[in-house]
Design an enzyme around this catalytic site. Structure first.
Site, PDB file in Angstrom:
ATOM      1  N   MET A   1       0.813  -1.204   0.000  1.00  0.00           N
ATOM      2  CA  MET A   1       0.000   0.000   0.000  1.00  0.00           C
ATOM      3  C   MET A   1       0.843   1.249   0.000  1.00  0.00           C
ATOM      4  O   MET A   1       0.342   2.331  -0.166  1.00  0.00           O
ATOM      5  CB  MET A   1      -0.914   0.018   1.222  1.00  0.00           C
ATOM      6  CG  MET A   1      -0.307   0.478   2.527  1.00  0.00           C
ATOM      7  SD  MET A   1      -1.539   0.493   3.841  1.00  0.00           S
ATOM      8  CE  MET A   1      -1.010   1.873   4.812  1.00  0.00           C
ATOM      9  N   CYS A   2       2.183   1.129   0.177  1.00  0.00           N
ATOM     10  CA  CYS A   2       3.034   2.306   0.299  1.00  0.00           C
ATOM     11  C   CYS A   2       4.439   1.967  -0.170  1.00  0.00           C
ATOM     12  O   CYS A   2       4.732   0.868  -0.627  1.00  0.00           O
ATOM     13  CB  CYS A   2       3.084   2.779   1.756  1.00  0.00           C
ATOM     14  SG  CYS A   2       1.464   3.090   2.498  1.00  0.00           S
ATOM     15  N   GLY A   3       5.321   2.950  -0.040  1.00  0.00           N
ATOM     16  CA  GLY A   3       6.742   2.741  -0.269  1.00  0.00           C
ATOM     17  C   GLY A   3       7.518   3.450   0.808  1.00  0.00           C
ATOM     18  O   GLY A   3       7.067   4.482   1.342  1.00  0.00           O
TER      19      GLY A   3
ATOM     20  N   ARG B   1       4.040   4.215  -5.907  1.00  0.00           N
ATOM     21  CA  ARG B   1       3.541   3.344  -4.841  1.00  0.00           C
ATOM     22  C   ARG B   1       2.651   4.096  -3.858  1.00  0.00           C
ATOM     23  O   ARG B   1       1.839   3.477  -3.163  1.00  0.00           O
ATOM     24  CB  ARG B   1       4.708   2.726  -4.059  1.00  0.00           C
ATOM     25  CG  ARG B   1       5.628   1.837  -4.866  1.00  0.00           C
ATOM     26  CD  ARG B   1       6.640   1.174  -3.956  1.00  0.00           C
ATOM     27  NE  ARG B   1       5.947   0.327  -2.996  1.00  0.00           N
ATOM     28  CZ  ARG B   1       5.741  -0.978  -3.169  1.00  0.00           C
ATOM     29  NH1 ARG B   1       6.174  -1.586  -4.274  1.00  0.00           N
ATOM     30  NH2 ARG B   1       5.114  -1.682  -2.257  1.00  0.00           N
TER      31      ARG B   1
ATOM     32  N   ASN C   1       4.837  -0.242   5.354  1.00  0.00           N
ATOM     33  CA  ASN C   1       4.240  -0.527   4.051  1.00  0.00           C
ATOM     34  C   ASN C   1       3.437  -1.814   4.191  1.00  0.00           C
ATOM     35  O   ASN C   1       3.966  -2.829   4.629  1.00  0.00           O
ATOM     36  CB  ASN C   1       5.335  -0.712   2.995  1.00  0.00           C
ATOM     37  CG  ASN C   1       4.795  -1.300   1.704  1.00  0.00           C
ATOM     38  OD1 ASN C   1       3.668  -1.008   1.303  1.00  0.00           O
ATOM     39  ND2 ASN C   1       5.596  -2.137   1.049  1.00  0.00           N
TER      40      ASN C   1
END
Length: 678
Positions: A1-3, A40, A87
């Site tokens: 869901m993230c970086g 991302r 993340n």
């Protein structure tokens, strides 16, 4: 869901950047590293630096749970001493939020904020409490503790390397480039296949996982490992009890993964795994479970996405997937992948996955992620991990018959049964050799005669330049075995059934370093898709690992047939069609034969020029060119896979600006590196 990107400075216990300019410089480096993975997390960006700039945390956010700014990262405790970036997705966060609300002041409803609360309550053992797919960095300023971790099966990637006296950690290796990292090929690791089997990468000095205390050199520790029962211990439950329990655990794993504040869909192929997930999702939605942010409760609102290859390719499963979708009453979205679509996505697939894999599956995954994004989805459920834990791969079958299964007394228990079953297995797998070939006797003993290492040879069997032989200090089979470590090898030799040993080997090598990287998170996130694999929920896998081998692959002595994933089939029978229930396992693979002069051929010819191959430095140019001709003129599938892998190394070399590899003693020059293209 993230970086995420993070760093800490090694050495000493005090002191940091020397001046304001140095502080601004490292802040710009972190910012540029986040730019490279902005895809991302386009919803928000956050940074934190210690006062002396010895530690820095950066994060780009894709909002899934709690879409408000309160869920932006990094997270900090109320005293300003503990900081974290995460993340991924953490389930059961509502439970921990309720339990810890009296001692921790939560600032958001984000699932990821529980990391700091759990750390403050349990210390470093908090990692065992996490359920989900995640990678995280936590810094405790009071203890000078810099801790990184990722989920049990490596659904989310996390890499580290050192540049000067600064350790860098990132979701993707490309984020190291702005800090002055100059990647070099690790020829020994490439020849030995260590990037598939261990923690090393194909770049020198880049590894996975670490923890550091007091700014000293980091150390690698394990907070969890896959375990199997003693092969002599009789399993205490009935087959019906196992079926019921597997069904219950999988329904729960799907249920918690349907939670999101955004649109949610499913990747559907023609196989049991994704079909079962779609079927369970339908059941749960009809019972009142909310599907992401959809409150209608209608199964027709469930969107399923399928890769569709050419009908005459022999690899297309879209017709089967369509019949499953119609039976379930869900929306079906085939994503057509012709040669042009494959060729146009080749280089981006390599750049984003950071993995050279000799098939076109990654291009297919990139295409369906793009389609899901276009329809407003941010979360997708997928089927990875089922074959590893419920024995779906044909490569596992011979290992079932290496030893009797004493854990299940009803299984094969005499030499005659074994001989008949072995003959039946050979008949079923006529093209599959179980001979260990060049694997030496010590390695065979070390791996208890399991066959997987010989089956993985094609991954590392590429047209290398002859000078690289001197750097192949271990043959791939030896490297494969030794990378598991003494403790795991002892269990393979003495404790575990060979089928379980082979499942362990596959999970620790091909799944985590090959499958989950090339058709996993890094590809999905190009189009801001968070994928969730219910079969890799550790509540499911820990139970599955205890199921007797003879129930995972069941032999019918009357018909002399084997049924892979027997228990899973029975557990999932209410949720799938009769066609899927009875269908033999077919791995998800793309075509390996293409037209001469077609888009794929043209793209490979553009990449595999003499100049580009020579620039890598470690492949035999003449052999590559010869195999390129055979791949398309003669429709040689093996040659196609080999030259595709070489082309992917070309892309990595160009995009990362990797120095040309030289025979030892000849030296490198800075002018022989490519410029990073993104």
């Amino acid at each position: 869901m993230c970086g995420l990107t993070a760093f800490f400075t090694v050495g000493g216990t005090s002191g940091g950047v020397r001046c304001v300019d140095d502080a601004l410089h490292v802040e710009r480096q972190l910012e540029k590293s986040l730019d490279l993975v902005n895809h991302r997390g386009p919803d928000a960006r956050g940074r934190w630096f210690s006062p002396d700039h010895r530690v820095g945390l950066g994060h780009v956010r894709l909002s899934i749970i709690d879409l408000s700014p309160a869920g932006n990262q990094p997270f900090h405790d109320s005293e300003g001493a503990i900081h974290a970036v995460v993340n991924g997705e953490l389930y059961d966060h509502e439970q921990y939020r309720a339990e810890l609300s009296q001692e921790y002041e939560f600032k958001s409803s984000s699932d990821c904020e529980i990391v700091i609360a759990l750390y403050k309550h349990y210390g470093v053992s908090f990692l065992n409490k996490l359920r989900g797919e995640f990678a995280l960095v936590l810094y405790d300023a009071n203890r000078k503790l810099f801790l990184t971790a990722r989920d049990r099966y490596g659904v989310k990637s996390l890499y580290y390397t050192m540049v000067g006296n600064r350790f860098l950690v990132a979701t993707e290796m490309k984020s190291f480039l702005p800090f002055g990292w100059e990647p070099e090929w690790d020829i020994s690791g490439i020849r030995e296949g260590s990037w598939v089997n261990g923690t090393e990468m194909f770049f020198k000095g880049v590894r996975r996982y670490m923890v550091c205390r007091n700014f000293m050199t980091p150390e690698v520790k394990t907070y969890w490992d896959t375990e199997y029962p003693d092969k002599k211990t009789v399993f205490p439950h009935s087959e019906d009890e196992v079926i019921d329990r597997v069904r219950e655990l999988l329904l729960d794993a799907v249920r918690i993964r349907l939670r999101a504040d955004v649109g949610l869909g499913i990747y559907l192929s023609g196989g049991l795994d994704s079909s079962a997930i779609a079927g369970m999702a339908v059941k749960l939605v009809q019972e009142g479970t909310q599907l992401g942010n959809d409150t209608s409760g209608e199964r027709s609102k469930i969107d399923c996405f399928t890769v569709q290859f050419d009908k005459d390719s022999g690899f297309d499963e879209s017709d089967i997937a369509r019949r499953t979708a119609e039976w379930l009453g869900v929306e079906f979205h085939p994503v057509y992948l012709d040669e042009e679509a494959i060729a146009s996505r080749l280089e981006d697939t390599v750049w984003y996955s950071e993995t050279p894999v000799a098939n076109v599956n990654g291009m297919g995954r990139l295409a369906v992620a793009e389609a899901a994004h276009a329809m407003g989805k941010k979360v997708i459920l997928t089927g990875e991990g089922s074959d590893e834990h419920f024995s779906g791969y044909s490569d596992l079958l011979p290992n079932l018959l290496l030893e009797p299964d004493y854990s299940w007394p009803q299984s094969l228990n005499n030499q005659r049964d074994f001989a008949e079953a072995w003959k039946a297995m050979e008949e079923r797998n006529k093209a599959f050799s179980v001979i260990m070939g060049d694997v030496t006797a010590p390695i065979q003993r070390m791996l208890n005669n399991t066959t997987l290492c010989s089956r993985l040879a094609p991954i590392t069997n590429l047209p290398y330049a002859s000078w690289t032989d001197q750097l192949a200090l271990r043959d791939p089979a030896t490297a494969f075995a030794e990378n598991f470590g003494a403790q795991a090898l002892h269990k393979m030799m003495e404790k575990w059934h060979p089928l379980h040993s082979t499942q362990y080997q596959w999970t620790k090598s091909v799944l985590v370093n090959y499958i989950l990287r090339y058709i996993g998170d890094n590809i999905d996130m190009v189009h801001q898709i968070e994928t969730r694999p219910p079969f890799l929920d550790h509540h499911v896998t820990e139970y599955a690992n205890n199921i007797p081998p003879s129930l995972k692959i069941k032999y019918d002595p009357e018909n002399k047939t084997f049924r892979e994933k027997h228990i899973l089939r029975e557990a999932m029978k209410p949720f799938v069609t009769e066609e899927i229930y009875n269908r033999t396992k077919h791995p998800f693979l793309g075509p390996i034969r293409y037209q001469e002069g077609g888009p794929v051929h043209k793209r490979l010819k553009q990449l595999l020029t003499e100049e580009n191959i020579n620039q890598l430095g470690f492949f035999d140019t003449d052999q590559v060119q010869s195999e390129l001709v055979k791949a398309f003129r003669d429709k040689d599938g093996v040659c196609f896979q080999r030259v595709l892998a070489v082309a992917q190394y070309v892309v990595l070399g160009q995009r990362f600006g990797v120095k040309k590899a030289h025979e030892p003693g000849r030296g490198n020059t800075s002018s022989e590196s490519h410029s990073q293209a993104n």
